[in-house]
Write an enzyme that holds these catalytic residues in place. Sequence first.
Site, PDB file in Angstrom:
ATOM      1  N   GLY A  38       0.821  -1.220   0.000  1.00  0.00           N
ATOM      2  CA  GLY A  38       0.000   0.000   0.000  1.00  0.00           C
ATOM      3  C   GLY A  38       0.847   1.258   0.000  1.00  0.00           C
ATOM      4  O   GLY A  38       1.928   1.273   0.581  1.00  0.00           O
ATOM      5  N   ARG A 102       1.500  -5.969  -4.971  1.00  0.00           N
ATOM      6  CA  ARG A 102       1.696  -6.843  -3.823  1.00  0.00           C
ATOM      7  C   ARG A 102       2.319  -8.194  -4.185  1.00  0.00           C
ATOM      8  O   ARG A 102       2.291  -9.133  -3.385  1.00  0.00           O
ATOM      9  CB  ARG A 102       0.370  -7.070  -3.093  1.00  0.00           C
ATOM     10  CG  ARG A 102      -0.173  -5.794  -2.454  1.00  0.00           C
ATOM     11  CD  ARG A 102      -1.322  -6.059  -1.510  1.00  0.00           C
ATOM     12  NE  ARG A 102      -1.856  -4.797  -1.010  1.00  0.00           N
ATOM     13  CZ  ARG A 102      -1.418  -4.180   0.085  1.00  0.00           C
ATOM     14  NH1 ARG A 102      -0.448  -4.716   0.814  1.00  0.00           N
ATOM     15  NH2 ARG A 102      -1.942  -3.035   0.466  1.00  0.00           N
ATOM     16  N   ASP A 132       6.855  -4.986   6.066  1.00  0.00           N
ATOM     17  CA  ASP A 132       7.529  -6.178   6.571  1.00  0.00           C
ATOM     18  C   ASP A 132       7.660  -7.278   5.509  1.00  0.00           C
ATOM     19  O   ASP A 132       8.733  -7.867   5.346  1.00  0.00           O
ATOM     20  CB  ASP A 132       6.837  -6.699   7.842  1.00  0.00           C
ATOM     21  CG  ASP A 132       5.358  -6.964   7.651  1.00  0.00           C
ATOM     22  OD1 ASP A 132       4.721  -6.241   6.852  1.00  0.00           O
ATOM     23  OD2 ASP A 132       4.823  -7.876   8.293  1.00  0.00           O
ATOM     24  N   ASP A 133       6.598  -7.497   4.748  1.00  0.00           N
ATOM     25  CA  ASP A 133       6.670  -8.524   3.703  1.00  0.00           C
ATOM     26  C   ASP A 133       7.730  -8.186   2.655  1.00  0.00           C
ATOM     27  O   ASP A 133       8.530  -9.044   2.268  1.00  0.00           O
ATOM     28  CB  ASP A 133       5.318  -8.645   2.982  1.00  0.00           C
ATOM     29  CG  ASP A 133       4.364  -9.563   3.736  1.00  0.00           C
ATOM     30  OD1 ASP A 133       4.836 -10.296   4.638  1.00  0.00           O
ATOM     31  OD2 ASP A 133       3.166  -9.537   3.441  1.00  0.00           O
ATOM     32  N   LYS A 159       8.628   1.411   5.074  1.00  0.00           N
ATOM     33  CA  LYS A 159       7.412   2.122   4.674  1.00  0.00           C
ATOM     34  C   LYS A 159       6.200   1.416   5.219  1.00  0.00           C
ATOM     35  O   LYS A 159       6.067   0.211   5.035  1.00  0.00           O
ATOM     36  CB  LYS A 159       7.309   2.143   3.151  1.00  0.00           C
ATOM     37  CG  LYS A 159       5.971   2.649   2.622  1.00  0.00           C
ATOM     38  CD  LYS A 159       5.292   1.696   1.628  1.00  0.00           C
ATOM     39  CE  LYS A 159       4.779   0.431   2.306  1.00  0.00           C
ATOM     40  NZ  LYS A 159       3.890  -0.384   1.477  1.00  0.00           N
ATOM     41  N   ILE A 161       2.013   2.914   6.627  1.00  0.00           N
ATOM     42  CA  ILE A 161       1.195   3.832   7.432  1.00  0.00           C
ATOM     43  C   ILE A 161       0.834   3.180   8.767  1.00  0.00           C
ATOM     44  O   ILE A 161       0.554   3.861   9.734  1.00  0.00           O
ATOM     45  CB  ILE A 161      -0.097   4.264   6.705  1.00  0.00           C
ATOM     46  CG1 ILE A 161      -1.042   3.095   6.469  1.00  0.00           C
ATOM     47  CG2 ILE A 161       0.210   4.970   5.391  1.00  0.00           C
ATOM     48  CD1 ILE A 161      -2.481   3.523   6.239  1.00  0.00           C
ATOM     49  N   ASP A 162       0.827   1.845   8.809  1.00  0.00           N
ATOM     50  CA  ASP A 162       0.405   1.126  10.017  1.00  0.00           C
ATOM     51  C   ASP A 162       1.342   1.329  11.202  1.00  0.00           C
ATOM     52  O   ASP A 162       0.963   1.088  12.343  1.00  0.00           O
ATOM     53  CB  ASP A 162       0.306  -0.377   9.739  1.00  0.00           C
ATOM     54  CG  ASP A 162      -0.836  -0.715   8.801  1.00  0.00           C
ATOM     55  OD1 ASP A 162      -1.714   0.151   8.604  1.00  0.00           O
ATOM     56  OD2 ASP A 162      -0.850  -1.839   8.266  1.00  0.00           O
ATOM     57  N   MET A 207      -7.767   2.203   9.633  1.00  0.00           N
ATOM     58  CA  MET A 207      -6.897   1.162   9.100  1.00  0.00           C
ATOM     59  C   MET A 207      -5.972   0.635  10.195  1.00  0.00           C
ATOM     60  O   MET A 207      -5.671   1.341  11.162  1.00  0.00           O
ATOM     61  CB  MET A 207      -6.077   1.687   7.932  1.00  0.00           C
ATOM     62  CG  MET A 207      -6.710   1.388   6.591  1.00  0.00           C
ATOM     63  SD  MET A 207      -5.592   1.682   5.217  1.00  0.00           S
ATOM     64  CE  MET A 207      -6.670   1.240   3.842  1.00  0.00           C
ATOM     65  N   GLY A 208      -5.498  -0.574  10.007  1.00  0.00           N
ATOM     66  CA  GLY A 208      -4.619  -1.214  10.986  1.00  0.00           C
ATOM     67  C   GLY A 208      -5.161  -2.580  11.330  1.00  0.00           C
ATOM     68  O   GLY A 208      -5.899  -2.724  12.295  1.00  0.00           O
ATOM     69  N   ARG A 209      -4.782  -3.571  10.533  1.00  0.00           N
ATOM     70  CA  ARG A 209      -5.413  -4.875  10.711  1.00  0.00           C
ATOM     71  C   ARG A 209      -4.714  -5.711  11.774  1.00  0.00           C
ATOM     72  O   ARG A 209      -5.371  -6.380  12.567  1.00  0.00           O
ATOM     73  CB  ARG A 209      -5.445  -5.601   9.365  1.00  0.00           C
ATOM     74  CG  ARG A 209      -6.410  -6.737   9.399  1.00  0.00           C
ATOM     75  CD  ARG A 209      -6.847  -7.208   8.058  1.00  0.00           C
ATOM     76  NE  ARG A 209      -7.180  -8.611   8.143  1.00  0.00           N
ATOM     77  CZ  ARG A 209      -7.334  -9.411   7.119  1.00  0.00           C
ATOM     78  NH1 ARG A 209      -7.176  -8.951   5.895  1.00  0.00           N
ATOM     79  NH2 ARG A 209      -7.637 -10.670   7.303  1.00  0.00           N
ATOM     80  N   TYR A 363      -7.986   4.775   3.083  1.00  0.00           N
ATOM     81  CA  TYR A 363      -7.403   5.158   1.789  1.00  0.00           C
ATOM     82  C   TYR A 363      -7.105   6.653   1.711  1.00  0.00           C
ATOM     83  O   TYR A 363      -6.226   7.075   0.966  1.00  0.00           O
ATOM     84  CB  TYR A 363      -8.325   4.720   0.645  1.00  0.00           C
ATOM     85  CG  TYR A 363      -8.471   3.213   0.621  1.00  0.00           C
ATOM     86  CD1 TYR A 363      -7.519   2.427  -0.014  1.00  0.00           C
ATOM     87  CD2 TYR A 363      -9.510   2.575   1.287  1.00  0.00           C
ATOM     88  CE1 TYR A 363      -7.608   1.047   0.003  1.00  0.00           C
ATOM     89  CE2 TYR A 363      -9.617   1.189   1.311  1.00  0.00           C
ATOM     90  CZ  TYR A 363      -8.659   0.429   0.667  1.00  0.00           C
ATOM     91  OH  TYR A 363      -8.748  -0.938   0.690  1.00  0.00           O
TER      92      TYR A 363
END
Lengths: 490, 490
Positions: A38, A102, A132-133, A159, A161-162, A207-209, A363
């Site tokens: 993202g 992704r 992280d991924d 990078k 936003i979370d 946001m923030g899963r 978003y």
Amino acid sequence: MEGIQIEWVESGDIFLASPATKKILSQSLKVGVLFSGGPASGGNDVLAGLYHTLKKIHPDSELIGFLGGPFGLLENRAKKIELSDIEKHQKQGGFDLLGTGRTKLETEADYAKALSAIETLKLDGLVFIGGDDTNTNAYHLATHLEKANNRCTIVGVPKTIDGDLKSAYIETSFGFDTATRVYGELIGNISKDAISSLKYTHFIRLMGRTASHIALECALMTHPNLTYISEEVLNKKLTLKEVVEEVVELLEMRAKRGKNYAVILLPEGLIEAIFEIKVLLQELSRLEAKGGDKKDLSKESLTLLQSLPEDFQRMLLFERDPHGNVQVSKIETEKLLSLMVEKRLKEKKSEVSFNPLHHFFGYEGRCATPSLFDTTYSYELGCVSALLIRDKRSSTMASVKGLAGSPSTWRMQGVPLRLLMGQEERKGRVQAVIKKSLVDLGGPVFQKFKKERENWKLEDGYLSPGPMQLSNFLITNTLKLENKNFSEIP
Amino acid sequence: MEGIQIEWVESGDIFLASPATKKILSQSLKVGVLFSGGPASGGNDVLAGLYHTLKKIHPDSELIGFLGGPFGLLENRAKKIELSDIEKHQKQGGFDLLGTGRTKLETEADYAKALSAIETLKLDGLVFIGGDDTNTNAYHLATHLEKANNRCTIVGVPKTIDGDLKSAYIETSFGFDTATRVYGELIGNISKDAISSLKYTHFIRLMGRTASHIALECALMTHPNLTYISEEVLNKKLTLKEVVEEVVELLEMRAKRGKNYAVILLPEGLIEAIFEIKVLLQELSRLEAKGGDKKDLSKESLTLLQSLPEDFQRMLLFERDPHGNVQVSKIETEKLLSLMVEKRLKEKKSEVSFNPLHHFFGYEGRCATPSLFDTTYSYELGCVSALLIRDKRSSTMASVKGLAGSPSTWRMQGVPLRLLMGQEERKGRVQAVIKKSLVDLGGPVFQKFKKERENWKLEDGYLSPGPMQLSNFLITNTLKLENKNFSEIP
């Protein structure tokens, strides 16, 4: 940009920047770069810092951008980044100069394709801008290149936003500052509306899963009446009923004081943090194919499913993604909670006047014009990346330390990616992955929130930060509280 | 504030401000004020202009705020506004200093109650800060007071984020500028996300139930791929099928160019602008009580209802407000449209990769920190209101002309409310009400949009205005285009 006068010295595990000798290469560098995952505000500034520093290292250096994320690397779809691109995009939001994606590098075939692109383009370095991924991919690619005797230097840039890509070595990821300021402005505006209109209960999902850093930071920015933090819900093993009851109790206490309005924040990940729902979701995903038979659920899960509002039952049972999975990210938790609260208020014949309104902010904050903190920090990350490549420090993450202090005292670092790795079981086998940083319930940020939140329940101490002013240098509460030397801030 | 040196002279129907003699009263004034309807940014600045001017007219003047809107007037719930209140709230968003409400003054009993409060407090003037309904109430109250020989001066101030309270006499309402800037920032951010992520179709619903000024202004600010304007949909008598088909066509044209993303704006009022849906809604509202029998619908309406997604059918049939009415404002038109587009794409076996995301922006923009335009304009409206009361010009609306020019050339005016009135049938009888201003399809704003929108469909010319900078004096496209002397802007 003083980076050009900086040399990297290895001190223990970390490459520390010491402003010692001027080191200009006699040869130019050719460097690739890609965005992954993202978008986050500051990406263009990373490119700017990277571009300017490469040009200072040698005027003939080139920066090549892969298009559409890691997929562009695999397919060798790339374009040369020109000064005009940098001038047009610097200090702007968006990953639109290159696009993002992704695609993961997972198989031997993927690594071979990446190696082929790197060899074809004769890259001296490759910068992964991602979470992280992405940085996990960067680590494995670096290992692969080393085995293949390719000397391309792989560098990661933090990078997201979370805000969950941080550690003792990485103080924050870029993008978190801007995103929380955008959401904070909106929550502040809505809170003002609540105490002006005097009749709405606002449920705001953010946001923030996995991690709730965004919700926590926004709570400290705006002082809502109630905020859920997934890590705490998980830790306390709260049931859905308990969560609903907590909201009902809040609304009743407020109504007694003549306040039939409230502001409630919840992170996207709340739904999966409630243990019984997580079990239900897992069972549902295991049910064969689309619309699997409810009767295969455990008794507890069936009871829970049947207690949910009808629309949600139907969604969970029938609306699957192309792989047959429950689409967790599409669950509007703010509505689910509000419907269950409404039902409970009716059952109790409560006198609360309940007019719920629902919002989801996500978003809006990923491609916003970056805050002064994010432009400054991201630019420095780009500079560090160029220097790491110059000095052939592969499999490292660009890092800037001392962020809670004045930018003039910031220190550039390169952190070996292996220091950020942990073990995780994925698809049945243990793999080395970058560890996500969750909210630390014992840490200073959560503790400050915990200390203050009781006051926010009944008193309306809403704060409204207003629109981000691009010339104001501010840092988040999170960064300030987590960093000891915040007293240094000018 | 030069208002103190201004005298009001009647010139034809309008009271023109002429900066002639200094006129300070020997006696103090006691003035009431109230907010009514939804909040809009600038309300506190109206209070500030009003307060400061009253104090300049006479230092012992008092400003009394009614609490919770017109209901506070009827019940005589009021508080004295102090300098400290003004200092705390000026240039801030929100109506929280007094609260607001939607109580209407309609019956003789209401007017008698209002008169009683005015007499009890011995008010020399009363300022209604509100939209068309509120100012209609102000007009009727003024008439009533005149008959009752009460000499309290009634003044209206044009407030509404919707921008539909304007005419030859009133160039814009306060709040429209700020609200559209907040939405414009968010739409711009989301558009950047669209061209960064390259895979989402964003359906963005904006406030504006009767008039589409907000959607039109936001379209000119951000250049989305498609924007619906209710007035045009109504004018063209578009059917739901045609609206769906237009979106499908856009997505297919874009997909052919490799663009599986888009940004689509729609006003809240779109749902009622589609003629057949309006008929269905009217029929549904007539069906007896909750869950009335579908078979009483006309054949056309029944067919339409059954063509809608299931959730929407259920909502329309069963989810009524306490009076048994369909809750139009709760219909998520952006989701309805997106579901119908998805269905149509499937029917056509289209190759479009369709990942819809839904947004509604409304409450975020009503209590935002006001733009420099709105603080300046609203403050002037407060000044004009005080002067109108000083000069006993009752049943007038405060107005500032020449807004598209530099504030130093703005001209203060008082406009008799009767000039703004039209006839409308409400509850079976013809009444005098303030006319709402709809989007003029022949006017310069819509014409500019019409001329440019084709280019926005396929080219991604998205604009991202970024966060509002409080020191930038800007005016909206709407004000600029509607006003001839926009070349005067500094």
